[in-house]
Design an enzyme around this catalytic site. Structure first.
Site, PDB file in Angstrom:
ATOM      1  N   LYS A 153       0.810  -1.197   0.000  1.00 33.66           N
ATOM      2  CA  LYS A 153       0.000   0.000   0.000  1.00 33.66           C
ATOM      3  C   LYS A 153       0.859   1.270   0.000  1.00 33.66           C
ATOM      4  O   LYS A 153       0.448   2.326  -0.433  1.00 33.66           O
ATOM      5  CB  LYS A 153      -0.916   0.015   1.227  1.00 33.66           C
ATOM      6  CG  LYS A 153      -1.940  -1.075   1.284  1.00 33.66           C
ATOM      7  CD  LYS A 153      -2.771  -0.906   2.557  1.00 33.66           C
ATOM      8  CE  LYS A 153      -3.792  -2.009   2.699  1.00 33.66           C
ATOM      9  NZ  LYS A 153      -4.554  -1.850   3.997  1.00 33.66           N
ATOM     10  N   ARG A 180      -0.103   6.904   7.178  1.00 36.95           N
ATOM     11  CA  ARG A 180      -0.088   7.027   5.720  1.00 36.95           C
ATOM     12  C   ARG A 180      -0.514   8.428   5.271  1.00 36.95           C
ATOM     13  O   ARG A 180      -0.048   8.938   4.245  1.00 36.95           O
ATOM     14  CB  ARG A 180      -1.006   5.993   5.075  1.00 36.95           C
ATOM     15  CG  ARG A 180      -0.552   4.553   5.219  1.00 36.95           C
ATOM     16  CD  ARG A 180      -1.333   3.647   4.270  1.00 36.95           C
ATOM     17  NE  ARG A 180      -1.156   2.238   4.589  1.00 36.95           N
ATOM     18  CZ  ARG A 180      -0.135   1.487   4.213  1.00 36.95           C
ATOM     19  NH1 ARG A 180       0.844   2.050   3.517  1.00 36.95           N
ATOM     20  NH2 ARG A 180      -0.060   0.206   4.539  1.00 36.95           N
ATOM     21  N   GLU A 203       8.160   1.787  -5.732  1.00 41.72           N
ATOM     22  CA  GLU A 203       8.138   1.400  -4.322  1.00 41.72           C
ATOM     23  C   GLU A 203       8.302   2.637  -3.450  1.00 41.72           C
ATOM     24  O   GLU A 203       8.870   3.652  -3.889  1.00 41.72           O
ATOM     25  CB  GLU A 203       9.275   0.392  -4.081  1.00 41.72           C
ATOM     26  CG  GLU A 203       9.465  -0.062  -2.655  1.00 41.72           C
ATOM     27  CD  GLU A 203       8.323  -0.945  -2.159  1.00 41.72           C
ATOM     28  OE1 GLU A 203       7.241  -0.378  -1.920  1.00 41.72           O
ATOM     29  OE2 GLU A 203       8.530  -2.157  -1.991  1.00 41.72           O
ATOM     30  N   ASP A 204       7.802   2.556  -2.216  1.00 44.41           N
ATOM     31  CA  ASP A 204       7.952   3.686  -1.305  1.00 44.41           C
ATOM     32  C   ASP A 204       9.319   3.697  -0.631  1.00 44.41           C
ATOM     33  O   ASP A 204      10.029   4.708  -0.646  1.00 44.41           O
ATOM     34  CB  ASP A 204       6.825   3.711  -0.260  1.00 44.41           C
ATOM     35  CG  ASP A 204       6.711   2.393   0.509  1.00 44.41           C
ATOM     36  OD1 ASP A 204       7.379   1.401   0.118  1.00 44.41           O
ATOM     37  OD2 ASP A 204       5.943   2.340   1.488  1.00 44.41           O
ATOM     38  N   PHE A 224      12.905   4.127  12.003  1.00 42.97           N
ATOM     39  CA  PHE A 224      11.605   3.727  11.482  1.00 42.97           C
ATOM     40  C   PHE A 224      10.900   4.950  10.908  1.00 42.97           C
ATOM     41  O   PHE A 224      10.528   5.863  11.614  1.00 42.97           O
ATOM     42  CB  PHE A 224      10.746   3.057  12.543  1.00 42.97           C
ATOM     43  CG  PHE A 224       9.637   2.247  11.937  1.00 42.97           C
ATOM     44  CD1 PHE A 224       8.394   2.806  11.716  1.00 42.97           C
ATOM     45  CD2 PHE A 224       9.856   0.932  11.551  1.00 42.97           C
ATOM     46  CE1 PHE A 224       7.379   2.067  11.127  1.00 42.97           C
ATOM     47  CE2 PHE A 224       8.837   0.189  10.962  1.00 42.97           C
ATOM     48  CZ  PHE A 224       7.605   0.753  10.749  1.00 42.97           C
ATOM     49  N   ASP A 255      14.214  -1.318   2.353  1.00 47.27           N
ATOM     50  CA  ASP A 255      14.905  -1.511   3.629  1.00 47.27           C
ATOM     51  C   ASP A 255      16.094  -2.441   3.403  1.00 47.27           C
ATOM     52  O   ASP A 255      17.177  -2.009   3.061  1.00 47.27           O
ATOM     53  CB  ASP A 255      13.917  -2.068   4.658  1.00 47.27           C
ATOM     54  CG  ASP A 255      14.470  -2.049   6.064  1.00 47.27           C
ATOM     55  OD1 ASP A 255      15.699  -1.951   6.230  1.00 47.27           O
ATOM     56  OD2 ASP A 255      13.680  -2.155   7.015  1.00 47.27           O
TER      57      ASP A 255
END
Length: 229
Positions: free
Chosen positions: A78, A209, A143-144, A196, A147
């Site tokens: 998402k 979000r 992609e956001d 994070f 990692d």
């Protein structure tokens, strides 16, 4: 233009902006939703900088495509939806203004690899559409955040089964982490510290979000929004 590119093992990479570990903006200087105000350490990348960088990525992507009449974008849901939407809008504006003979088609996939703040190491594919239509196509995965890189590596292997003409990746963020498998996308907005990150479509257990900026969640936020809390 050569200084802006580098070639490694046949793949061309464009440069990116490195956000220093010491970079931070006081959340009081920004319009932060009240529900998140007490759960952020600081703003890492303001909304305006995200949009400007995305516009430049759009120009770079279109400038690198040769003999491509249709580009198929795979938006990783998402988290990637906001970045993908901004990127596609920027690309379409550039296509119109420069009279480029190209169309853009957007498809969606979901790859889940997080549970609370830790990567589980497992990748779950959710709601995967029929990818057989990608055979012979030019593909751009959007992609956001990357990692460890394992999720994207999995996605690339999956797509290779359908024999597309070309597959590249555009990611808004790449985290500087010792756990990285070494994967770097061809198009990258920013590298960020190993914290994070939330906001601009990137969530923590489905929260944050709707935060317009990219920020770092604090310990109180991690506890408050953890699953089962």
């Amino acid at each position: 233009k050569q200084w802006y590119q580098r070639r490694v093992r046949g793949r061309i990479f464009y440069n990116f902006l490195q956000i220093p570990d010491t970079n931070s903006y006081d959340i009081k200087m920004f319009n932060i939703p009240v529900k998140y105000a007490n759960f952020l350490d600081y703003v890492l990348i303001p909304n305006g900088l995200i949009k400007d960088r995305t516009q430049k990525l759009a120009v770079d992507i279109l400038g690198s495509l040769e003999n491509c009449k249709q580009l198929v974008i795979l938006c990783v849901l998402k988290g990637g939806y906001k970045f993908c939407s901004e990127l596609v809008d920027s690309m379409e504006r550039h296509i119109c203004s420069c009279e480029i003979n190209m169309s853009i088609k957007v498809e969606f996939i979901r790859l889940k690899s997080y549970h609370n703040t830790e990567s589980t190491g497992d990748v779950e594919v959710i709601g995967l559409s029929d990818l057989s239509v990608l055979t012979g196509k030019h593909i751009l995965i959007v992609e956001d955040i990357i990692d460890t890189g394992k999720t994207m590596t999995y996605a690339l292997k999956l797509l290779e089964k359908f024999k597309p003409a070309k597959v590249q990746c555009a990611s808004l963020l790449l985290k500087r982490t010792p756990k990285s498998c070494g994967y770097i996308p061809e198009y990258l907005g920013f590298t960020v510290e190993n914290r994070f990150i939330v906001g601009y479509g990137i969530d923590y257990n489905e929260y944050f979000r709707d935060l317009p900026h990219i920020a770092v969640i604090n310990e109180a936020g991690i506890k408050h929004f953890e699953e089962g809390a």
